[in-house]
Write a protein that holds these residues in place. Structure first.
Motif, mmCIF file in Angstrom:
data_model
loop_
_atom_site.group_PDB
_atom_site.id
_atom_site.type_symbol
_atom_site.label_atom_id
_atom_site.label_comp_id
_atom_site.label_asym_id
_atom_site.label_seq_id
_atom_site.Cartn_x
_atom_site.Cartn_y
_atom_site.Cartn_z
ATOM 1 N N UNK A 22 77.480 28.485 17.618
ATOM 2 C CA UNK A 22 77.448 28.234 19.050
ATOM 3 C C UNK A 22 76.029 27.992 19.563
ATOM 4 N N UNK A 23 75.069 27.972 18.656
ATOM 5 C CA UNK A 23 73.704 27.679 19.045
ATOM 6 C C UNK A 23 72.943 28.868 19.597
ATOM 7 N N UNK A 24 73.412 30.094 19.358
ATOM 8 C CA UNK A 24 72.718 31.282 19.838
ATOM 9 C C UNK A 24 71.469 31.505 18.994
ATOM 10 N N UNK A 25 70.310 31.529 19.635
ATOM 11 C CA UNK A 25 69.053 31.717 18.908
ATOM 12 C C UNK A 25 68.357 33.006 19.289
ATOM 13 N N UNK A 26 69.119 33.989 19.797
ATOM 14 C CA UNK A 26 68.505 35.231 20.288
ATOM 15 C C UNK A 26 67.772 35.979 19.182
ATOM 16 N N UNK A 27 68.364 36.050 17.996
ATOM 17 C CA UNK A 27 67.710 36.746 16.891
ATOM 18 C C UNK A 27 66.479 35.977 16.429
ATOM 19 N N UNK A 28 66.590 34.668 16.337
ATOM 20 C CA UNK A 28 65.451 33.855 15.914
ATOM 21 C C UNK A 28 64.277 33.999 16.874
ATOM 22 N N UNK A 29 64.565 34.117 18.157
ATOM 23 C CA UNK A 29 63.494 34.240 19.156
ATOM 24 C C UNK A 29 62.709 35.535 18.983
ATOM 25 N N UNK A 30 63.399 36.657 18.804
ATOM 26 C CA UNK A 30 62.664 37.917 18.655
ATOM 27 C C UNK A 30 61.934 37.954 17.324
ATOM 28 N N UNK A 31 62.510 37.345 16.302
ATOM 29 C CA UNK A 31 61.813 37.300 15.015
ATOM 30 C C UNK A 31 60.556 36.441 15.108
ATOM 31 N N UNK A 32 60.644 35.344 15.833
ATOM 32 C CA UNK A 32 59.473 34.479 15.994
ATOM 33 C C UNK A 32 58.373 35.191 16.775
ATOM 34 N N UNK A 72 60.178 44.315 13.204
ATOM 35 C CA UNK A 72 59.676 43.960 14.521
ATOM 36 C C UNK A 72 58.915 45.127 15.143
ATOM 37 N N UNK A 73 57.925 44.806 15.955
ATOM 38 C CA UNK A 73 57.258 45.822 16.763
ATOM 39 C C UNK A 73 58.107 46.076 18.010
ATOM 40 N N UNK A 74 58.276 47.345 18.359
ATOM 41 C CA UNK A 74 59.033 47.706 19.552
ATOM 42 C C UNK A 74 58.086 47.821 20.738
ATOM 43 N N UNK A 88 67.661 43.815 31.919
ATOM 44 C CA UNK A 88 68.202 43.150 30.738
ATOM 45 C C UNK A 88 68.753 41.775 31.079
ATOM 46 N N UNK A 89 69.602 41.696 32.067
ATOM 47 C CA UNK A 89 70.245 40.410 32.380
ATOM 48 C C UNK A 89 69.252 39.367 32.882
ATOM 49 N N UNK A 90 68.151 39.814 33.492
ATOM 50 C CA UNK A 90 67.141 38.880 33.984
ATOM 51 C C UNK A 90 66.216 38.375 32.883
ATOM 52 N N UNK A 91 66.274 38.993 31.701
ATOM 53 C CA UNK A 91 65.417 38.583 30.603
ATOM 54 C C UNK A 91 64.104 39.324 30.518
ATOM 55 N N UNK A 92 63.908 40.321 31.360
ATOM 56 C CA UNK A 92 62.667 41.101 31.298
ATOM 57 C C UNK A 92 62.557 41.840 29.968
ATOM 58 N N UNK A 93 63.685 42.333 29.456
ATOM 59 C CA UNK A 93 63.713 42.990 28.154
ATOM 60 C C UNK A 93 64.801 42.338 27.310
ATOM 61 N N UNK A 94 64.738 42.556 25.987
ATOM 62 C CA UNK A 94 65.722 41.998 25.061
ATOM 63 C C UNK A 94 66.914 42.924 24.860
#
Length: 256
Positions: A22-32, A72-74, A88-94
């Motif tokens: 479905x094109x979800x890149x959420x994991x790739x983004x935090x890894x990057x 990952x660093x927290x 969370x919903x605004x994207x301030x945190x993952x």
């Protein structure tokens, strides 16, 4: 008090392929980025609290271990509990790692991981009272923390019967007023009530049995299926290798 993984949620572990399709890149983004931004309320001991200026507790150790396993660093962001879901919903945190209990209303807005802790709604109460059943709240001055499942439980089920509902921004403030007698009881989750009441030396407070069982999970945005699947994978490993049990023993074995 650790909860084994529910079969109904186990299918979440198969989500990576679906997420990628479905094109979800959420994991790739935090890894990057190399960083997982985590929201936490900071004032719900022993899950999270400040000690000598440092954020500590069950959830903090859980989050740091999750970061280690994910590579990952927290980055912790302490946010007032009432504002956590919006952060969370605004994207301030993952993610949120902050002892968030599952409710139907919350599950409409954010995703919940497989549970990492078993808890339930209960009451801490003043000496001389016997608030062992929900019906015993009738006619009482009840303290609750804003935005919590304890507040929602009282409002949904007993608002017409109680004398007054006093709302507090943080749980320790509600407990403080219970100790000094400004409220007759505080409704929140039982393990937290027991832990904090066991450390109070001013008055002998009581704790009711659990009235309504609840599951505690890590949260992501609903669209971030790839990230959630990775979190669930590591939670399953922590359950299997005993890490979650060790956290439970460390933080709750002397809850009283």
């Amino acid at each position: 008090m650790i909860l084994t993984r529910r079969a109904a949620l186990a299918t979440a572990l198969a989500a990576p392929s679906l997420a990628l399709a479905q094109g979800d890149d959420s994991l790739a983004k935090v890894r990057a980025a190399g960083v997982l931004k985590v929201g936490n309320g900071g004032a719900f001991p022993p899950f999270e609290f400040m000690q000598a200026g440092t954020l500590t507790g069950f959830d903090i150790e859980l989050g740091e271990e999750l970061g280690r396993r994910m590579g990952l660093r927290i980055e912790w962001q302490v946010i007032a509990f009432a504002g956590l879901i919006a952060a969370l919903t605004s994207g301030r945190v993952d993610t949120l790692i902050t002892a968030m209990t599952w409710t139907a209303d919350r599950a409409e807005r954010i995703a919940f991981s497989t549970p990492y802790y078993k808890t339930g709604i209960a009451a801490g109460y003043r000496p001389g009272l016997a608030i062992d059943r929900p019906e015993d709240l009738a006619g009482r001055i009840v303290g609750v923390q804003v935005g919590t499942s304890g507040e929602r439980y009282v409002r949904d089920n007993h608002a017409a019967a109680v004398k007054e509902i006093k709302v507090y921004n943080e749980f320790p403030l509600a407990l403080q007023d219970l100790v000094v007698g400004r409220v007759e009881c505080v409704v929140n989750t039982q393990p937290v009530l027991r832990w904090n009441i066991a450390r109070n030396s001013r008055v002998r407070l009581g704790v009711s049995p659990i009235w309504d069982a609840r599951d505690v999970g890590i949260n992501t945005r609903k669209a971030d299926a790839g990230l959630m699947a990775e979190i669930n994978r590591h939670l399953a490993a922590m359950q299997a290798d005993g890490f979650l049990a060790s956290l439970d023993a460390k933080w709750f074995a002397q809850a009283g």
